[in-house]
Write a protein that holds these residues in place. Structure first.
Motif, PDB file in Angstrom:
ATOM      1  N   LEU A  39       0.827  -1.203   0.000  1.00  0.00           N
ATOM      2  CA  LEU A  39       0.000   0.000   0.000  1.00  0.00           C
ATOM      3  C   LEU A  39       0.862   1.253   0.000  1.00  0.00           C
ATOM      4  N   LEU A  40       1.843   1.293   0.891  1.00  0.00           N
ATOM      5  CA  LEU A  40       2.695   2.475   1.030  1.00  0.00           C
ATOM      6  C   LEU A  40       3.472   2.747  -0.257  1.00  0.00           C
ATOM      7  N   GLY A  41       4.122   1.711  -0.794  1.00  0.00           N
ATOM      8  CA  GLY A  41       4.945   1.877  -1.990  1.00  0.00           C
ATOM      9  C   GLY A  41       4.154   2.360  -3.183  1.00  0.00           C
ATOM     10  N   ASN A  42       3.005   1.733  -3.454  1.00  0.00           N
ATOM     11  CA  ASN A  42       2.224   2.097  -4.628  1.00  0.00           C
ATOM     12  C   ASN A  42       1.545   3.452  -4.482  1.00  0.00           C
ATOM     13  N   VAL A  43       1.043   3.762  -3.289  1.00  0.00           N
ATOM     14  CA  VAL A  43       0.425   5.071  -3.065  1.00  0.00           C
ATOM     15  C   VAL A  43       1.462   6.185  -3.199  1.00  0.00           C
ATOM     16  N   LEU A  44       2.673   5.960  -2.677  1.00  0.00           N
ATOM     17  CA  LEU A  44       3.731   6.966  -2.798  1.00  0.00           C
ATOM     18  C   LEU A  44       4.137   7.186  -4.255  1.00  0.00           C
ATOM     19  N   VAL A  45       4.191   6.115  -5.032  1.00  0.00           N
ATOM     20  CA  VAL A  45       4.526   6.249  -6.454  1.00  0.00           C
ATOM     21  C   VAL A  45       3.468   7.088  -7.172  1.00  0.00           C
ATOM     22  N   LEU A  47       1.406   9.318  -5.840  1.00  0.00           N
ATOM     23  CA  LEU A  47       1.513  10.701  -5.365  1.00  0.00           C
ATOM     24  C   LEU A  47       2.722  11.405  -5.978  1.00  0.00           C
ATOM     25  N   LEU A  48       3.840  10.698  -6.055  1.00  0.00           N
ATOM     26  CA  LEU A  48       5.054  11.279  -6.621  1.00  0.00           C
ATOM     27  C   LEU A  48       4.839  11.680  -8.075  1.00  0.00           C
ATOM     28  N   SER A  67       0.102   0.852 -10.694  1.00  0.00           N
ATOM     29  CA  SER A  67       0.115   0.922  -9.234  1.00  0.00           C
ATOM     30  C   SER A  67      -1.296   0.799  -8.660  1.00  0.00           C
ATOM     31  N   LEU A  68      -2.261   1.434  -9.304  1.00  0.00           N
ATOM     32  CA  LEU A  68      -3.652   1.324  -8.850  1.00  0.00           C
ATOM     33  C   LEU A  68      -4.161  -0.105  -8.974  1.00  0.00           C
ATOM     34  N   VAL A  69      -3.783  -0.777 -10.063  1.00  0.00           N
ATOM     35  CA  VAL A  69      -4.167  -2.173 -10.253  1.00  0.00           C
ATOM     36  C   VAL A  69      -3.538  -3.051  -9.174  1.00  0.00           C
TER      37      VAL A  69
END
Length: 317
Positions: A39-45, A47-48, A67-69
């Protein structure tokens, strides 16, 4: 077969990975950490990419979709599995099982098509760089992304509907970590050969067709890279595709092993472990692969961290 046996079950029991309590607690801790990292890695990507204007390109538009997938796919399976690790009764209602199958199968299909789309994007970037912005315009990118989401969803809707029309009789024990397609089909008390053919055809269309497109794209990419005279130019072109190629090997390799396999078939335990790796580790690894192997993403991280550091210093002053 009597009418009494042709009844629809109201729910299923997922047998999971282990019945040993200590093992289940250990797996709960391990997969909880893995899921949080996913969750953290994909959400940060995501947002970045949204925050850094340098990343507003087709490649990162498709990476946002990926990332959403990944987050959605992990969420369709992992929370249920975590609950079952600590629950005495590992049941899942009939409707919930159908929903889990629909979302996990659909999101998996979307990812395969999306990876083929991303391969085409890399093909254009390497083989026709001067016309890249003209070819990969916003309208085309949006249509390609929509095609990925629609094709995966439609396939999943058809497969889920066909599967859950099968009479399950009194069978309710699913020997898997989730309501996976093949595991549910095995519960049927009728001949499922037509369903297995449908699964194979679906796998060929939604897995092998994108895989062949990826393969063709990379044959052209490699051919173009080999024609580049300078070593620096070849390195730059290769690094443009390295992250995507790594993700392709992970995703397609595991899926092909599961669904398109010669006899004898892998054991149920092997299927569980492969599905587990695909559902948990791959979504966690994808943002790491793109972050660690991509100079633009690393540069964006450094810029963002520098801005946060400066803001912290101002607030502390």
């Amino acid at each position: 077969m009597g009418a009494d046996n042709q009844t629809w079950v109201r729910g299923f029991i997922l047998l999971g990975l282990s019945s040993d309590w200590a093992t289940q607690v250990a797996l709960f801790v391990l997969f909880s950490v893995t899921y949080l990292l996913t969750l953290l890695g994909n959400v940060l990507v995501v947002l970045l990419i949204r925050l850094d204007s340098r990343l507003h390109t087709p490649m990162y538009f498709f990476l946002t979709n990926l990332s959403l997938v990944d987050v959605s796919y992990a969420t369709s399976i992992v929370p249920q599995m975590l609950v079952h690790f600590l629950a005495e009764h590992k049941g899942i209602p009939y409707v919930s099982c159908a929903a889990q199958l629909f979302f996990s199968l659909g999101l998996g299909g979307i990812e395969f098509v999306l990876l083929a789309v991303m391969a085409y994007d890399r093909y254009v970037a390497v083989c026709d760089p001067l016309r890249y912005s003209v070819i990969m315009h916003g309208g085309l990118c949006a249509r390609l992304a929509i095609t990925s989401w629609v094709s995966g969803s439609v396939n999943s809707l058809v497969q889920t509907t066909i599967t859950f029309q099968l009479p399950m009789c009194t069978n309710k024990y699913i020997d898997h970590i989730s309501c996976e397609l093949l595991a549910v089909v095995r519960l049927a008390c009728v001949d499922t050969s037509s369903n297995e053919v449908a699964i194979m055809v679906s796998s060929i269309v939604l897995l092998m067709t994108p895989f062949c497109l990826v393969l063709l794209s990379y044959i052209r990419i490699i051919s173009t890279i080999l024609k580049i005279q300078s070593t620096e130019g070849r390195k730059k072109a290769f690094h443009t595709c390295a992250s995507h190629l790594t993700v392709v090997v992970l995703c397609y390799g595991m899926a092909i092993f599961i669904y398109i396999q010669p006899n004898p078939s892998p054991s149920v335990l092997q299927e569980k472990l492969i599905s587990l790796f695909y559902a948990i580790l791959t979504p966690m690894l994808n943002p790491m692969i793109y972050s660690l192997r991509n100079k633009e993403v690393k540069g964006a991280w450094q810029k963002l961290l520098g801005q946060l550091s400066g803001l912290t210093s101002k607030l502390a002053a």
